[in-house]
Design a protein around this motif. Structure first.
Motif, mmCIF file in Angstrom:
data_model
loop_
_atom_site.group_PDB
_atom_site.id
_atom_site.type_symbol
_atom_site.label_atom_id
_atom_site.label_comp_id
_atom_site.label_asym_id
_atom_site.label_seq_id
_atom_site.Cartn_x
_atom_site.Cartn_y
_atom_site.Cartn_z
ATOM 1 N N ASP A 159 4.438 2.503 0.550
ATOM 2 C CA ASP A 159 4.469 2.400 -0.914
ATOM 3 C C ASP A 159 3.172 1.828 -1.484
ATOM 4 O O ASP A 159 3.171 0.906 -2.302
ATOM 5 N N GLY A 160 2.047 2.390 -1.059
ATOM 6 C CA GLY A 160 0.765 1.986 -1.614
ATOM 7 C C GLY A 160 0.155 0.745 -1.000
ATOM 8 O O GLY A 160 -0.866 0.254 -1.495
ATOM 9 N N VAL A 161 0.726 0.228 0.083
ATOM 10 C CA VAL A 161 0.175 -0.927 0.792
ATOM 11 C C VAL A 161 -0.178 -0.501 2.208
ATOM 12 O O VAL A 161 0.647 0.096 2.908
ATOM 13 N N ALA A 162 -1.411 -0.767 2.623
ATOM 14 C CA ALA A 162 -1.852 -0.492 3.990
ATOM 15 C C ALA A 162 -1.700 -1.759 4.815
ATOM 16 O O ALA A 162 -2.164 -2.831 4.413
ATOM 17 N N LEU A 163 -1.039 -1.649 5.954
ATOM 18 C CA LEU A 163 -0.828 -2.781 6.849
ATOM 19 C C LEU A 163 -1.642 -2.545 8.110
ATOM 20 O O LEU A 163 -1.329 -1.668 8.915
#
Length: 447
Positions: A159-163
């Motif tokens: 959801d638009g977050v890179a981990l």
């Protein structure tokens, strides 16, 4: 001692709501309430379930008039092969136990005949194979990932977050709304609400911005319905237009031509997130837009790249598809024919791109007791999950491409987690109702 059949019949009459002088009839579920849950039937594991001797029951029936003396049974696998089975009447005589060992997954057809009284019962039982993917899960410190994917180098996108490895996060959106993200290898495309398309590359340390394009008013992207991505191109279907974005060898990100207005309007919504259409690539320069315009059936309309590099509708007729889309993959569309809880049941059908058309390769009949097939469609490729009571299973393709099989999900999906989804690559569960909200991800097998 003759009380057992009488007590069993009295219980069934009570379920029908009969009064002492009533002569009405009710339909009895062929599977007794005490029978083994169908979702516990597994490939290679001996199965046993109970089948009622009566199909319709009158309030004036007596135990003697309904009790059979003998029973026989046949069990057929999804390919209509007769399987070895055993059957015996229960102690009270009002039902029988059927026993067999499934050899493959999918819907099995069972016939049970009682004599000289009782019914000939026909029913489907569903057998699932064990989970074939990774037995261990990856826990992400991110709740309820509606969009979930991973680059080749291992960076998770939620959801638009890179981990990144080590737990470091990188936000790809500039507003409170999560952007739309598509992954192709190590390339990550981001379409944000601020009217900008960006292209990133995972260099192993971070997502490096390689291109950014601010869209003009005439070419802006409205609510995204579906998208397809490769390392060099992004195709986006919004509520009005079919866009194509390209990234050149010289590092230029651009809109290819003037995005055409696709013939939206009048279609029914798709999936649990009310999409209006979805994209299926049929060739490097051709795509079909699938929509429900003639409910309850769908159509797949062809578009082809024109001289200006933009898509344009062709003169070919739209391809009719029975049912409503409930999932899609690269070159695959899943449709559901029929509605949940209907006596006629439902059929899950799998359509595969062949040439420039879609042909059916695999189906699964879902009986009336099956709740339904559910899935959102806007988030990208999704495999529909089938809900059998409180359980969910995934449809799987058999090597012979005949009837579809079923696969058990890992973890505890029957516990009703707030979110559970499956893509061609992953199955994941998410729940943000806990203080330590997280998403648990299992990798699916390549086969």
């Amino acid at each position: 001692m003759k009380t057992a059949p009488l007590l069993a019949l009295t219980a069934l009459v009570a379920l029908c709501g009969c009064a002492a002088s009533d002569d009405s009839a009710c339909i009895v579920n062929p599977l007794n309430a005490g029978s083994t849950g169908l979702t516990s039937l597994r490939v290679g594991v001996p199965a046993s379930f109970e089948v009622s001797a009566v199909q319709t029951l009158s309030c004036n029936d007596t135990a003697a008039s309904q009790r059979p003396d003998s029973v026989s049974a046949e069990v057929f696998d999804p390919d209509n092969h007769l399987l070895p089975s055993e059957v015996s009447l229960t102690v009270n005589g009002m039902s029988a136990f059927v026993r067999f060992t499934p050899r493959t997954s999918g819907r099995h057809h069972v016939l049970v005949a009682f004599a000289p009284v009782g019914s000939v019962q026909q029913l489907g039982v569903y057998v699932a194979r064990d989970w074939s993917g990774s037995p261990t899960a990856t826990t992400l410190p991110l709740p309820r990932c509606t969009q979930l994917d991973r680059t080749t180098r291992g960076t998770w996108l939620c959801d638009g977050v890179a981990l990144h490895e080590g737990g470091r996060t990188q936000r790809l959106g500039t507003s409170t709304l999560a952007p739309d993200v598509a992954v192709a290898g190590n390339v990550v495309w981001v379409v944000g609400s601020e009217g900008r398309v960006r292209r990133f590359v995972d260099n192993g340390t971070e997502l490096e911005l390689t291109g950014s394009l601010l869209l003009s008013i005439g070419a802006s992207v409205s609510t995204i319905q579906s998208r397809l991505a490769s390392e060099r191109e992004l195709w986006v279907l919004d509520s009005q237009r079919l866009h194509r974005f390209t990234f050149s060898d010289t590092g230029v990100l651009a809109t290819a031509g003037t995005p055409p207005v696709w013939p939206s309007g009048g279609e029914r919504s798709l999936g649990t997130d009310s999409a209006s259409g979805l994209l299926v690539r049929t060739a490097p320069n051709r795509v079909r837009v699938v929509r429900v315009i003639n409910w309850p059936n769908s159509e797949a309309c062809p578009f082809q790249l024109g001289p200006d590099g933009a898509f344009a509708a062709t003169d070919e007729p739209c391809l009719p598809l029975p049912g409503q889309p409930v999932g899609f993959e690269e070159g695959v569309v899943w449709t559901r024919v029929g509605e949940p809880f209907q006596a006629a049941g439902q059929t899950l059908r799998r359509w595969v791109v062949s040439g420039d058309t879609l042909v059916e390769q695999g189906s699964l009949v879902l009986d009336g007791q099956i709740e339904g097939v559910f899935s959102p469609l806007r988030a990208g490729f999704i495999v529909p999950d089938i809900r059998l009571g409180s359980f969910s299973v995934l449809p799987v393709v058999s090597p012979e491409q005949g009837p579809l099989g079923l696969e058990l999900l890992p973890g505890n999906p029957q516990l009703g987690t707030e979110l559970r989804l499956a893509s061609p690559r992953f199955y994941w569960e998410g729940d943000n109702r806990l203080n330590n909200a997280s998403t648990v991800v299992y990798e699916r097998s390549a086969g």
